[in-house]
Design an enzyme around this catalytic site. Structure first.
Site, PDB file in Angstrom:
ATOM      1  CG  HIS A 205      35.613  -1.527 119.072  1.00 15.07           C
ATOM      2  ND1 HIS A 205      34.409  -0.919 119.274  1.00 15.07           N
ATOM      3  CD2 HIS A 205      35.646  -2.576 119.935  1.00 15.07           C
ATOM      4  CE1 HIS A 205      33.742  -1.557 120.220  1.00 15.07           C
ATOM      5  NE2 HIS A 205      34.478  -2.580 120.634  1.00 15.07           N
ATOM      6  CD  GLU A 206      38.294  -5.769 119.392  1.00 11.21           C
ATOM      7  OE1 GLU A 206      38.729  -6.015 120.538  1.00 11.21           O
ATOM      8  OE2 GLU A 206      37.081  -5.862 119.098  1.00 11.21           O
TER       9      GLU A 206
ATOM     10  CG  ASP B 203      32.448  -3.943 124.022  1.00 11.02           C
ATOM     11  OD1 ASP B 203      32.657  -5.159 124.149  1.00 11.02           O
ATOM     12  OD2 ASP B 203      32.988  -3.231 123.161  1.00 11.02           O
TER      13      ASP B 203
ATOM     14  CB  THR C 186      36.923 -33.270 109.312  1.00 12.32           C
ATOM     15  OG1 THR C 186      35.705 -32.708 109.748  1.00 12.32           O
ATOM     16  CG2 THR C 186      36.748 -34.713 108.951  1.00 12.32           C
TER      17      THR C 186
HETATM   18  P1  ADP Z   1      35.528 -28.791 109.597  1.00 15.29           P
HETATM   19  O1  ADP Z   1      35.590 -30.209 110.023  1.00 15.29           O
HETATM   20  O2  ADP Z   1      36.235 -27.869 110.545  1.00 15.29           O
HETATM   21  O3  ADP Z   1      34.175 -28.277 109.253  1.00 15.29           O
HETATM   22  P2  ADP Z   1      36.996 -29.765 107.356  1.00 15.29           P
HETATM   23  O4  ADP Z   1      38.171 -30.345 108.018  1.00 15.29           O
HETATM   24  O5  ADP Z   1      35.945 -30.705 106.928  1.00 15.29           O
HETATM   25  O6  ADP Z   1      36.366 -28.639 108.259  1.00 15.29           O
HETATM   26  O7  ADP Z   1      37.475 -28.884 106.127  1.00 15.29           O
HETATM   27  C1  ADP Z   1      36.877 -28.951 104.877  1.00 15.29           C
HETATM   28  C2  ADP Z   1      37.908 -28.794 103.797  1.00 15.29           C
HETATM   29  O8  ADP Z   1      38.487 -27.487 103.834  1.00 15.29           O
HETATM   30  C3  ADP Z   1      39.065 -29.744 103.964  1.00 15.29           C
HETATM   31  O9  ADP Z   1      38.845 -30.922 103.300  1.00 15.29           O
HETATM   32  C4  ADP Z   1      40.216 -28.970 103.343  1.00 15.29           C
HETATM   33  O10 ADP Z   1      40.218 -29.136 101.950  1.00 15.29           O
HETATM   34  C5  ADP Z   1      39.876 -27.534 103.614  1.00 15.29           C
HETATM   35  N1  ADP Z   1      40.547 -26.979 104.806  1.00 15.29           N
HETATM   36  C6  ADP Z   1      39.924 -26.536 105.904  1.00 15.29           C
HETATM   37  N2  ADP Z   1      40.796 -26.066 106.805  1.00 15.29           N
HETATM   38  C7  ADP Z   1      42.027 -26.238 106.294  1.00 15.29           C
HETATM   39  C8  ADP Z   1      43.341 -25.943 106.771  1.00 15.29           C
HETATM   40  N3  ADP Z   1      43.542 -25.380 107.966  1.00 15.29           N
HETATM   41  N4  ADP Z   1      44.376 -26.253 105.977  1.00 15.29           N
HETATM   42  C9  ADP Z   1      44.165 -26.817 104.782  1.00 15.29           C
HETATM   43  N5  ADP Z   1      42.939 -27.114 104.281  1.00 15.29           N
HETATM   44  C10 ADP Z   1      41.867 -26.824 105.006  1.00 15.29           C
END
Ligand code: ADP
Length: 622
Positions: free
Chosen positions: A430-431, A507, A213
């Protein structure tokens, strides 16, 4: 800014008034006399008696009621009474005979009103009740019959679109790929004038909390375009057709604001494969919604305004193939759990937002948290800050982080895999076992990455083999290579730890399947000859192939097939053991390295693998 229209309070009051008025009118119609003055009712026989006695002066004869006045005194007019008539043709004569003044009762004054109301009121009441339930259940925008309106949150300016790529860390590859989308949105003309087709859909695939998101918002933020966000599950409604109407409305709104981004979270809620799970009749609503989404995506073309649909899912395997066709979600971007370097960067972002004690070593925290997604890490920092505050400290110390890790891990255990040190070591060997055997026996492709970051829902680690070119035919020797490579993991565990774990189950499954296909489908066994022992695709539709995929064979042949399959897999196992035995030192060296860095790829990996000592191929005895 989030736009969320409210039902106005004047309208609410209006509704209440209408309801009250209707209740009053209905009661008046169906319960006459309730609100009027009531006239005493007497039995018909008493009425006749009074007439005969000459006590009645006037009477008004209605079909449902007779009202009459009895004789009064000089000072007081007579009482008015009523009675219910019976079928009595003699009545007028009797009245006349006694000199009573009588007339037929006038038609009920409100009869036209009541008949109109009896037509108009029920529909009005029905609509009001309908509206009441919609407002209560939908929680959506604006009043009556809003089920067709999309509930997308629109962020035009403000917090959401202030997000940019710097806020998202540890997903560098995804960012690079999405950078291109930002370019499309910023300057579509540059691409259109060459005749390039701007992609319409990008699917972000990855476990929950990895920042899908956030990435979508960051794309909108970087390109400075509006961002429409909706979750797939919000499309699926009780009423068939409502979801499809919402999709239509969403795209209509988006086109007005183009260039812009539509973000659909949980795409799998609507995009599930239409063929799967349809034995029970399927889900019409979801199917219609999906069809509408496909139609909308096909509908806007290069000449139209630029609307790019980003969607997120953690279950790409259940998606309908139609969604992934060119012109729809043809770009897929993997957003995986971050590796050590990624976790470090994410922790730095969130640690900068709290007051840290100078003694805090973020690297150590990152090392202790394999398998954490971005959301877990941001939660971790917050948890540590809460602990510090609870202990009346002004800065967050290392011990707070240590305790927070434990808390989050304890909470996470059910949700995601966090390996203990011993398990991590086993996964590493393993990997590397797979990688070394794969290097020696390259039939499965070139080993291009080893990772011990738990990935997705199933694997604790993985070794990536990339094909060097497109292949349509496989040689027998390449299949032997693949079987040996698949057994490399198990062989490494045996060699190093002298014990085996459950980690090789997948595997073994794949190796056995492959061996079985070699024998029964490809005719690669010398003992059994070039015969197809399985029934292949023929008659497979609900035919007996579903229950018995093999041709009818004699017991001896069945036994021979089993032996051959076993021999092939065991041969691969021997081969893998031989390779690892000869390269024990290299195995240790790479495993130690990967325990430090969690991922090895590119030149570094090739350099290490090139040190492998060749081992002779074991020829298959069969
Ligand atoms: P998803 O949509 O993949 O389930 P979100 O984007 O809603 O995850 O992430 C939820 C929260 O986790 C975000 O609002 C942020 O605070 C934190 N977060 C997740 N991934 C990251 C990232 N790669 N870098 C910084 N913050 C992150």
């Amino acid at each position: 800014m989030s736009i969320k229209p409210q039902v106005s309070w004047t309208k609410q009051i209006g509704n209440v008034l209408i309801l009250l008025a209707s209740a009053f009118l209905l009661a008046n119609i169906f319960l006459p006399g309730l609100f009027g003055t009531s006239i005493p009712r007497v039995p018909y026989s008493l009425f006749i008696e009074q007439v005969e006695d000459g006590n009645v002066t006037k009477a008004s004869l209605g079909q449902e009621e007779i009202r009459y006045q009895v004789k009064g005194t000089e000072n007081q007019p007579g009482q008015i009474l009523s009675t219910t008539p019976i079928f009595d043709l003699e009545l007028p004569k009797r009245l006349e005979a006694k000199g009573v003044e009588f007339a037929a009762a006038p038609a009920a004054r409100n009869s036209w009103l009541s008949s109109i109301l009896s037509w108009v009121l029920p529909p009005v009441i029905f609509v009001l009740v309908w509206q009441f339930f919609l407002n209560r259940g939908g929680g959506g925008p604006a009043g009556a019959l809003s089920i067709t309106k999309s509930k997308a949150k629109v962020y035009v300016e403000g917090d959401a679109t202030k997000t940019n790529f710097n806020d998202v860390a540890g997903v560098e590859e995804a960012k690079t790929e999405l950078q291109e989308i930002v370019e499309f949105l910023k300057n579509p003309q540059r691409f259109l004038q060459i005749g390039a087709r701007i992609p319409k859909g990008v699917l972000l695939i990855g476990p929950p909390g990895t920042g899908k998101t956030m990435l979508a918002k960051a794309v909108a933020g970087e390109a400075k375009v509006p961002f429409f966000s909706i979750s797939g599950s919000e499309f699926v409604e009780l009423f068939v057709g409502a979801g499809a109407a919402r999709v239509r409305d969403l795209f209509e709104q988006a086109k007005k604001k183009a260039p812009c981004i539509i973000f659909i979270d949980e795409l799998d809620a609507i995009g599930r494969s239409r063929s799967s799970g349809n034995f029970a009749g399927g889900n019409d609503e979801r199917e219609q919604t999906l069809n509408q989404l496909l139609t909308e995506m096909d509908g806007f073309s290069a000449g139209d305004a630029t609307v790019i649909v980003l969607a997120a899912t953690n279950r790409p395997e259940v998606l309908d193939p139609a969604l992934l066709r060119p012109g729809r979600f043809d770009r897929q971007v993997l957003v995986d759990r971050p590796d050590l370097a990624g976790r470090l960067k994410i922790l730095e972002i969130y640690a900068a937002k709290v007051k840290l004690d100078p003694s805090v070593d973020i690297k150590t925290i990152a090392t202790r948290t394999p398998g954490f997604a971005g959301a877990d890490l941001s939660n971790l920092v917050n948890e540590a800050a809460l602990l510090a505050a609870r202990n009346n400290r002004t800065t967050v110390a290392q011990e707070d982080f240590n305790e927070a890790v434990e808390r989050v891990v304890a909470g996470l255990e059910k949700k995601s895999r966090v390996l203990n040190d011993k398990e991590k070591k086993i996964v590493a060997y393993h990997e590397v076992g797979h990688a070394l055997v794969g290097k020696m026996m390259p039939g499965g492709g070139k080993v291009s990455k080893i990772s011990i970051v738990p990935r997705g829902m199933a694997a604790l680690g993985y070794t990536l083999q990339m094909p060097t070119e497109d292949r349509f035919l496989m040689e027998e020797s390449e299949l032997h290579d693949q079987i040996a490579t698949l057994l490399g993991g198990r062989a490494a565990e045996e060699l190093v730890f002298d014990s085996i774990t459950t980690g090789a189950a997948n595997d073994l499954q794949r190796a056995t399947d492959l061996a079985e296909r070699m024998v029964t489908t490809y005719g690669m066994s010398k003992v059994l000859g070039p015969l197809a022992y399985d029934k292949g695709q023929q008659n497979s539709f609900l035919g007996d192939a579903m229950f018995n995929p093999r041709r009818s064979v004699s017991d001896e042949t069945a036994k021979a097939i089993d032996n051959e399959v076993k021999e092939l897999v065991e041969n691969g196992h021997r081969q893998a053991r031989a390779i690892l035995h000869a390269n024990r030192e290299l195995l240790e060296k790479i495993a130690e390295k990967i325990l430090e860095t969690e991922v090895i790829e590119g030149d570094q990996l090739q350099e290490l693998l090139d040190q492998i000592k060749p081992v002779e191929r074991i020829t298959v005895s069969a």
